[in-house]
Design a protein around this motif. Sequence first.
Motif, short mmCIF file in Angstrom:
data_model
loop_
_atom_site.label_atom_id
_atom_site.label_comp_id
_atom_site.label_asym_id
_atom_site.label_seq_id
_atom_site.Cartn_x
_atom_site.Cartn_y
_atom_site.Cartn_z
N ARG A 34 41.54 53.00 85.61
CA ARG A 34 40.37 52.27 85.14
C ARG A 34 39.31 51.99 86.09
O ARG A 34 38.12 51.97 85.78
CB ARG A 34 40.95 51.01 84.86
N THR A 40 29.66 50.61 85.18
CA THR A 40 28.75 49.38 84.60
C THR A 40 27.33 49.97 84.17
O THR A 40 26.80 49.33 83.18
CB THR A 40 28.50 48.39 85.73
N MET A 43 28.41 51.12 80.47
CA MET A 43 29.30 50.18 79.63
C MET A 43 28.50 49.01 79.33
O MET A 43 27.82 48.41 79.68
CB MET A 43 30.51 50.00 80.50
N ASP A 44 28.94 48.43 78.15
CA ASP A 44 28.30 47.37 77.67
C ASP A 44 29.23 46.25 78.48
O ASP A 44 30.38 46.38 78.87
CB ASP A 44 28.38 47.06 76.02
N THR A 47 33.12 45.85 77.39
CA THR A 47 33.81 46.96 77.98
C THR A 47 34.07 46.47 79.36
O THR A 47 35.21 46.77 79.91
CB THR A 47 33.35 48.24 77.59
N LYS A 50 36.36 43.70 79.50
CA LYS A 50 37.79 43.80 79.12
C LYS A 50 38.54 45.01 80.00
O LYS A 50 39.70 44.54 80.50
CB LYS A 50 37.57 44.69 77.83
N THR A 51 37.74 45.72 80.64
CA THR A 51 38.38 46.75 81.69
C THR A 51 38.68 45.82 82.89
O THR A 51 39.82 45.85 83.60
CB THR A 51 37.21 47.76 82.13
N ASN A 131 30.57 35.80 78.78
CA ASN A 131 30.29 37.56 78.46
C ASN A 131 29.09 37.85 79.01
O ASN A 131 28.19 38.48 78.16
CB ASN A 131 30.35 37.85 76.90
#
Length: 183
Positions: A34, A40, A43-44, A47, A50-51, A131
């Motif tokens: 992962r 980054t 990725m949004d 994501t 969550k990762t 977030n």
Amino acid sequence: MNNVYFPKDEDSLNFVLNVYASEVKDRADWIVRRYKNFDTDSMDVMTILKTSIDIIGDAIVIDRIINGTGARKNEREIVKERVRLIHDRWPGLNNLNLPENLGKVRNDYEHFDTRLDQWAKASERKIIIDNNMTPPGIFQNAKEKEVIRNYYDGVLYFWNKGVVLKDVVKWATDVSYEMFKSH
């Protein structure tokens, strides 16, 4: 061997302990994969968060296996024996410390509903910041219980407690190495 819950004969005990070691290795491998794919820039925020939380989740499982962290009262005796057997088999684990705040983040993560209840009770303004990918402290008027998840510069902040993800990756890799270096 004074085992109560685990096999007394060496061959069976080796088999059982190797199952735990294999699980640790799998979790460490998942963490490393992962993290290697953690980009980054592409990725949004959802994501990324969550990762990050998945990395923490697998680290939590490793910690529970090797240290017995979070064992329920009715599990403590078997867990205590397992941890003793693991640390006797792999004494190098005694020298590896959890990354800073991993335990606190683990606790907040596992008791997320309780933390929301605490926020609902404590927040006079009933606002929540979640977030995000911003430097810590950018929301200067936000109180501790008002910032849930934030990622910035390699650190996952969860309820304002930061965990450096590369430290989690190194710790998990070191744990796995300790358990497999003699194989």
